[in-house]
Design a protein around this motif. Sequence first.
Motif, PDB file in Angstrom:
ATOM      1  N   ASP A 260       6.280  -3.161  -6.434  1.00 24.12           N
ATOM      2  CA  ASP A 260       6.784  -1.849  -6.054  1.00 24.12           C
ATOM      3  C   ASP A 260       5.666  -0.809  -6.070  1.00 24.12           C
ATOM      4  OD1 ASP A 260       9.008  -0.066  -5.404  1.00 24.12           O
ATOM      5  OD2 ASP A 260       8.644   0.799  -7.373  1.00 24.12           O
ATOM      6  N   ARG A 261       4.701  -0.996  -6.984  1.00 23.54           N
ATOM      7  CA  ARG A 261       3.595  -0.058  -7.068  1.00 23.54           C
ATOM      8  C   ARG A 261       2.571  -0.265  -5.953  1.00 23.54           C
ATOM      9  NH1 ARG A 261       4.062  -1.038 -12.747  1.00 23.54           N
ATOM     10  NH2 ARG A 261       2.357  -2.536 -12.698  1.00 23.54           N
ATOM     11  N   VAL A 262       2.323  -1.510  -5.574  1.00 22.34           N
ATOM     12  CA  VAL A 262       1.227  -1.769  -4.640  1.00 22.34           C
ATOM     13  C   VAL A 262       1.667  -1.872  -3.187  1.00 22.34           C
ATOM     14  CG1 VAL A 262      -0.100  -2.943  -6.425  1.00 22.34           C
ATOM     15  CG2 VAL A 262       1.323  -4.300  -4.897  1.00 22.34           C
ATOM     16  N   HIS A 263       2.970  -1.769  -2.923  1.00 21.79           N
ATOM     17  CA  HIS A 263       3.456  -1.828  -1.546  1.00 21.79           C
ATOM     18  C   HIS A 263       4.250  -0.575  -1.216  1.00 21.79           C
ATOM     19  CE1 HIS A 263       2.294  -5.964  -0.506  1.00 21.79           C
ATOM     20  NE2 HIS A 263       2.540  -6.245  -1.767  1.00 21.79           N
ATOM     21  N   ASP A 264       4.306  -0.247   0.067  1.00 22.19           N
ATOM     22  CA  ASP A 264       5.084   0.908   0.502  1.00 22.19           C
ATOM     23  C   ASP A 264       6.583   0.670   0.358  1.00 22.19           C
ATOM     24  OD1 ASP A 264       2.821   2.329   1.149  1.00 22.19           O
ATOM     25  OD2 ASP A 264       2.781   1.623   3.223  1.00 22.19           O
ATOM     26  N   ALA A 265       7.010  -0.570   0.483  1.00 21.77           N
ATOM     27  CA  ALA A 265       8.438  -0.870   0.389  1.00 21.77           C
ATOM     28  C   ALA A 265       8.951  -0.610  -1.023  1.00 21.77           C
ATOM     29  CB  ALA A 265       8.703  -2.331   0.780  1.00 21.77           C
ATOM     30  N   GLU A 266      10.233  -0.270  -1.107  1.00 20.26           N
ATOM     31  CA  GLU A 266      10.885  -0.110  -2.408  1.00 20.26           C
ATOM     32  C   GLU A 266      11.362  -1.489  -2.874  1.00 20.26           C
ATOM     33  OE1 GLU A 266      14.817   2.052  -4.403  1.00 20.26           O
ATOM     34  OE2 GLU A 266      14.354   2.303  -2.279  1.00 20.26           O
ATOM     35  N   VAL A 267      10.857  -1.936  -3.998  1.00 17.02           N
ATOM     36  CA  VAL A 267      11.192  -3.264  -4.532  1.00 17.02           C
ATOM     37  C   VAL A 267      11.901  -3.067  -5.874  1.00 17.02           C
ATOM     38  CG1 VAL A 267      10.342  -5.590  -4.999  1.00 17.02           C
ATOM     39  CG2 VAL A 267       9.050  -4.080  -3.493  1.00 17.02           C
ATOM     40  N   THR A 268      13.126  -3.581  -5.991  1.00 10.27           N
ATOM     41  CA  THR A 268      13.915  -3.364  -7.196  1.00 10.27           C
ATOM     42  C   THR A 268      14.360  -4.695  -7.803  1.00 10.27           C
ATOM     43  OG1 THR A 268      15.991  -3.208  -5.934  1.00 10.27           O
ATOM     44  CG2 THR A 268      14.776  -1.154  -6.344  1.00 10.27           C
ATOM     45  N   PHE A 269      14.669  -4.649  -9.091  1.00 11.18           N
ATOM     46  CA  PHE A 269      15.111  -5.843  -9.819  1.00 11.18           C
ATOM     47  C   PHE A 269      16.345  -5.517 -10.640  1.00 11.18           C
ATOM     48  CE2 PHE A 269      15.152  -8.301 -13.787  1.00 11.18           C
ATOM     49  CZ  PHE A 269      15.254  -9.580 -13.269  1.00 11.18           C
ATOM     50  N   SER A 270      17.304  -6.439 -10.655  1.00 13.81           N
ATOM     51  CA  SER A 270      18.481  -6.293 -11.509  1.00 13.81           C
ATOM     52  C   SER A 270      18.792  -7.632 -12.166  1.00 13.81           C
ATOM     53  CB  SER A 270      19.692  -5.807 -10.703  1.00 13.81           C
ATOM     54  OG  SER A 270      20.055  -6.758  -9.717  1.00 13.81           O
ATOM     55  N   GLU A 271      19.391  -7.561 -13.349  1.00 13.95           N
ATOM     56  CA  GLU A 271      19.687  -8.762 -14.128  1.00 13.95           C
ATOM     57  C   GLU A 271      21.120  -8.689 -14.637  1.00 13.95           C
ATOM     58  OE1 GLU A 271      18.437 -10.736 -18.436  1.00 13.95           O
ATOM     59  OE2 GLU A 271      17.511  -8.874 -17.714  1.00 13.95           O
ATOM     60  N   SER A 272      21.814  -9.806 -14.586  1.00 14.57           N
ATOM     61  CA  SER A 272      23.169  -9.871 -15.092  1.00 14.57           C
ATOM     62  C   SER A 272      23.316 -11.131 -15.938  1.00 14.57           C
ATOM     63  CB  SER A 272      24.180  -9.900 -13.935  1.00 14.57           C
ATOM     64  OG  SER A 272      25.493 -10.052 -14.423  1.00 14.57           O
ATOM     65  N   GLY A 273      23.694 -10.959 -17.184  1.00 18.61           N
ATOM     66  CA  GLY A 273      23.835 -12.111 -18.078  1.00 18.61           C
ATOM     67  C   GLY A 273      22.515 -12.515 -18.679  1.00 18.61           C
ATOM     68  N   ARG A 274      22.540 -13.589 -19.457  1.00 16.91           N
ATOM     69  CA  ARG A 274      21.334 -14.088 -20.133  1.00 16.91           C
ATOM     70  C   ARG A 274      21.036 -15.508 -19.637  1.00 16.91           C
ATOM     71  NH1 ARG A 274      19.470 -11.306 -24.459  1.00 16.91           N
ATOM     72  NH2 ARG A 274      20.718  -9.553 -25.188  1.00 16.91           N
TER      73      ARG A 274
END
Length: 374
Positions: A260-274
């Motif tokens: 997300d820092r090194v590219h122009d695109a917005e890159v996101t992460f989500s987590e559900s559960g373990r």
Amino acid sequence: MDDREMLDELSAAVLAVNRHLSTREVLQTIVTAARGLLECEYAALGVPDDQGGFAEFVVDGISDEQWAAIGPLPRQHGLLGAMLHSAQPERLPDVQADPRFGWWPRAHPVLKDFLGMPITDGEEILGAIYLANRRDGDGFTPDHERLLGVLAAHAAIALTNARLYEHSRELTLLEERHRVARELHDAIAQKLFSLRLTTEAAAAWVRRDPARAEEELAEIRRLAGQATDELTQIVAELRPRELADTGLAETLRRRVALLDRVHDAEVTFSESGRPRLTPRVEEVVLRVAEEALHNALRHAGAARVRVALTATDTGVVCEIADDGIGFDHTTPTGANARLGFASMRERARRAQGSLDVRSAPGSGTTVTLAVPGE
């Protein structure tokens, strides 16, 4: 707000802007700081691309629902474009009365008083800050313009530093990739060369001296065993240390944050559960996610990429979705081969999992990997 309060607010805003190393964080912090400092309803910041649009356009004061309803990013036209070609501020009592005003989408908020400030680095225009609708209804003053100019000057420094930092991280990643390639070559090439020479010697002795040939074959087995051991060790060392230290979810989170820092695109992460996976399966998920992310960021022209890691009753599902150009995923060659989906499917198969790819021209791509848990 009196002069002392305004100075305190400006100091806090400058510190906040210079605290971040991510370009996206810098842009959003600038917009939020400018809107709060000058007490207006709306703020935006545009960073131009070289194709008449904006590489980045961040806003403050507009909800996600409003932003989605407004539609695609604006082009470099009207007042938005004026400050990207002339490093002059613009202060207007009524933006719609200006002859350069064109139009805005139906869902766009109605703007009246307007203040725009270019962000410059020497002669280069890095972007522009746009403010509208002072809350007190009195419009923007020359003092407001000067205040925004100070913030824009610090924003230019912070934005330049963020870009330099991101380029240095890219160089570090490339250097690490080259180092790994050299280690693989140095460790294995010599063994393979010895194996070839010994094999040729064994072939030469087969008819003349079978006993000598057996000795050469024994040497081949020894060299092959050494090569296998060394390759196994290198591969083990190449396994990301974060997987052992922090686990799959945190490793993916850090990878996504870096991209997300090194590219122009917005890159996101989500987590559900373990997620509970064996180390071998964790690495499969990470490698497939990295390959899919590479495709989205390098080939798809995506503006947004989403990575979701979900624990299920039977294992883990990792989904990588982008809004890029897409492709015909039913074609057995071409894009499928170029984007490495065959290797991703092979990784999934080795982990007793499955890989699903859904895409269509103009509709983005979604890669879904499902693997069993422990």
